[in-house]
Scaffold this active site. Structure first.
Site, PDB file in Angstrom:
ATOM      1  N   LYS A   1      43.779  36.477  39.474  1.00 61.93           N
ATOM      2  CA  LYS A   1      43.266  37.795  39.075  1.00 61.93           C
ATOM      3  C   LYS A   1      44.377  38.814  39.237  1.00 61.93           C
ATOM      4  CE  LYS A   1      39.937  41.420  40.380  1.00 61.93           C
ATOM      5  NZ  LYS A   1      38.692  41.789  41.100  1.00 61.93           N
TER       6      LYS A   1
ATOM      7  N   ASP B   1      42.226  48.679  41.178  1.00 62.12           N
ATOM      8  CA  ASP B   1      40.802  48.652  40.849  1.00 62.12           C
ATOM      9  C   ASP B   1      40.113  49.909  41.370  1.00 62.12           C
ATOM     10  OD1 ASP B   1      38.206  48.052  40.250  1.00 62.12           O
ATOM     11  OD2 ASP B   1      37.997  46.426  41.714  1.00 62.12           O
TER      12      ASP B   1
ATOM     13  N   LYS C   1      34.543  53.566  42.479  1.00 63.34           N
ATOM     14  CA  LYS C   1      34.406  53.226  43.903  1.00 63.34           C
ATOM     15  C   LYS C   1      34.473  54.498  44.741  1.00 63.34           C
ATOM     16  CE  LYS C   1      36.702  48.666  43.905  1.00 63.34           C
ATOM     17  NZ  LYS C   1      35.587  47.812  44.331  1.00 63.34           N
TER      18      LYS C   1
ATOM     19  N   ASP D   1      44.285  44.182  44.474  1.00 68.34           N
ATOM     20  CA  ASP D   1      43.441  43.437  43.544  1.00 68.34           C
ATOM     21  C   ASP D   1      44.226  42.542  42.577  1.00 68.34           C
ATOM     22  OD1 ASP D   1      40.806  42.822  43.185  1.00 68.34           O
ATOM     23  OD2 ASP D   1      40.430  44.362  41.669  1.00 68.34           O
TER      24      ASP D   1
ATOM     25  N   ASP E   1      32.795  47.991  37.736  1.00 68.47           N
ATOM     26  CA  ASP E   1      33.528  47.555  38.927  1.00 68.47           C
ATOM     27  C   ASP E   1      33.500  46.028  39.089  1.00 68.47           C
ATOM     28  OD1 ASP E   1      35.063  47.819  41.172  1.00 68.47           O
ATOM     29  OD2 ASP E   1      33.443  48.547  42.476  1.00 68.47           O
TER      30      ASP E   1
ATOM     31  N   ARG F   1      35.839  39.422  36.884  1.00 65.99           N
ATOM     32  CA  ARG F   1      35.230  38.293  36.170  1.00 65.99           C
ATOM     33  C   ARG F   1      35.387  38.437  34.657  1.00 65.99           C
ATOM     34  NH1 ARG F   1      29.528  39.318  38.995  1.00 65.99           N
ATOM     35  NH2 ARG F   1      30.974  40.125  40.542  1.00 65.99           N
TER      36      ARG F   1
END
Ligand code: BES
Ligand code: MN
Ligand code: ZN
Length: 496
Positions: free
Chosen positions: A264, A269, A276, A287, A346, A350
């Site tokens: 990843k 992020d 966030k 991240d 967020d 994936r």
């Protein structure tokens, strides 16, 4: 840090600190050293009840009776409970003690009693790794460099017949540790420097350093569009930083098969429009830790002569809120044609991994696919900050990864791909949704989401959200990137 091997008499070794590692109630092998110290070693040990129990420590001034200025004894505990990680942690403790006396060098006396259980190569490799890892610091942005004048040289004391095995072990330990420290550097680098373009540059440099053996291909935004990577590009479009889809390939002379490593690579992020909180955003340069692991593995693959064709895939981008960002409720089409309802921006990791997987399956066609991702806070709720969750659809792959983890001392625990939870990520308007219904089992539903994109390939998913970043200093890692997974993957690839 420089590691040396010496097979001289231990009393003759000139050093700031002789660090002796001993098993429980196994002090007798020190009688030679004790007599050189006129009996001081055993008498102080007796007085301070030092018996070699785990975490016990003893300090002795030599007053010039031997080549060492100080002698430190570290207890490693019982032989039947001994594992290499215990030695690594004790070496880290030794490094602290040597630094306290401002030592610039030290000599390590191996715990000979454990040679019945482990070969000398294992012990030497453990010491080598621990010396490197515990002296690592990230101080390029500090005026005062921590490592100036501090511990620079570590000498491991071996006997002449152990020398050749020890040499190989130092080499291997050095490679694993340097690779881990490279990943730490990448994670510690702030996100304004460590952009997708920066990761691509690192990949290009790795390929350049290993001509013919490692090749690299960078897919630009337009290439990703042509490939139909709607999920990945959906995440990327909120940022002004251009996305870079990185594909590295390592081709050895003789290959046992094809393995793809996906990392990843979200260089920051923010959460996107589903922003966030400041508290949760603070560390989000981490991240891309999965990507850092993959790049660092590639940087050192050739030196270990890994017998597999290995692909390294990183769908790198930044997750930002902006006028052009993806919004909750948007539906994207991934590269394998499945549509995804994006209910929370967020849950971006994936989305990028989905397209990376589809690319791997169409282009690379590997026998094995392993991904590393700082995927969910829920994995930290489940396993705490130190343990990585492992999901796999293949028992052999899972067992081999667990075995490698046990060897390197990186903590990994198997988790279920629970079929009954699949309904939690069913969408009313698309093929699947990127967050689940309800609060519980979020690390599992994230893994189930990924499984939608792996086809029938043997796959393992490592959720490294917790272990990739140390929020406070630990014996082998200062605060920040840990390099988790690098030694694990290199060890796995070397023996699979
Ligand atoms: N990068 C985070 C996961 C993370 C959290 C890594 C903390 C390291 C430390 C990931 O993209 C994320 O934000 N996940 C969400 C998923 C949720 C929206 C379903 C999470 O875990 O809260
Ligand atoms: Mn996120
Ligand atoms: Zn993320």
């Amino acid at each position: 840090m420089n590691i040396h091997l010496k097979a001289l008499d231990v009393g003759k070794l000139e050093t700031d600190a002789l660090c002796v590692f001993v098993g429980f109630e196994n002090l007798s092998f020190l009688s030679n050293l004790d007599s050189k110290l006129s009996g001081a070693l055993f008498s102080v040990a007796k007085k301070e009840s030092f018996s070699g129990k785990r975490d016990q420590k003893l300090t002795l001034s030599t007053n010039g009776r031997i080549g060492a200025y100080k002698v430190f004894l570290f207890g490693l505990g019982r032989s039947d409970e001994f594992e290499p990680i215990i030695l690594k942690l004790a070496v880290a403790q030794a490094v602290k003690e040597v630094k306290k006396i401002h030592g610039t060098n030290c000599v390590i006396e191996l715990p000979f009693v454990f040679l019945k259980k482990y070969p000398v190569s294992t012990l030497v490799q453990s010491v080598t790794e621990a010396l490197y890892l515990s002296t690592y610091s990230f101080d390029k942005y500090k005026k005062k460099k921590e490592n100036d004048k501090s511990l620079q040289d570590g000498t491991i004391h071996v006997s002449p017949p152990q020398l050749s095995a020890a040499e190989v072990a130092v080499k291997k330990g050095t490679i694993l540790a340097k690779a881990s420290c490279m990943a730490r550097d990448l994670v510690n680098e702030p996100s304004q420097i460590c952009t997708p373009t920066y990761l691509a540059k690192i990949a290009l440099e790795i390929a350049k350093k290993n001509p013919k053996i490692i090749r690299v291909k960078i897919l630009e935004k337009e290439d990703a569009e042509k490939f139909g990577m709607g999920a990945y590009l959906g995440v990327a479009k909120g940022s002004t930083e251009p996305p870079k889809f990185i594909h590295l390939t390592y081709t050895p002379k003789r290959s046992k098969g094809k393995i793809a490593l996906v990392g990843k690579g979200i260089t920051f992020d923010t959460g996107g429009v589903s922003l966030k909180s400041a508290e949760h955003m603070e560390t989000m340069k981490l991240d891309m830790a999965g990507a850092a692991t993959v790049l660092s593995v590639f940087a050192y693959l050739t030196q270990l002569e890994i017998p597999y064709t290995v692909s390294g895939i990183i769908a790198a981008c930044e997750n930002m809120p902006s006028g052009s960002a993806i919004k909750p409720g948007d539906i994207v089409t991934s590269a394998n044609g499945k549509t995804i309802e994006v209910l929370n921006t967020d849950a971006e990791g994936r989305l990028t991994l989905a397209d990376a997987f589809s690319y791997v399956i169409k282009i690379v066609k590997p026998e094995y696919l392993i991904d590393l991702a700082t995927l969910t806070g829920a994995c930290m709720v489940a396993l705490g900050q130190d343990i990585t969750g492992l999901w796999s659809n293949n028992k052999k792959l899972q067992d081999e990864l667990m075995k490698a983890a046990k060897e390197t001392g990186e903590k990994v625990w198997p988790m279920p791909l629970e079929k009954d939870y699949k309904e939690l990520i069913e969408s009313g308007v698309a093929d699947v949704k990127n967050i689940q219904t309800g609060r519980y089992g979020g690390a599992i539903t994230a893994a189930l989401f990924l499984q939608e994109f792996v086809d029938s390939v043997s796959w393992a998913h490592l959720d490294i959200a917790g272990p990739s970043f140390a929020e406070k200093e630990t014996p082998l890692t200062p605060k920040g990137g840990t390099g988790f997974g690098v030694r694990l993957l290199l060890t796995f690839l070397g023996q699979f």
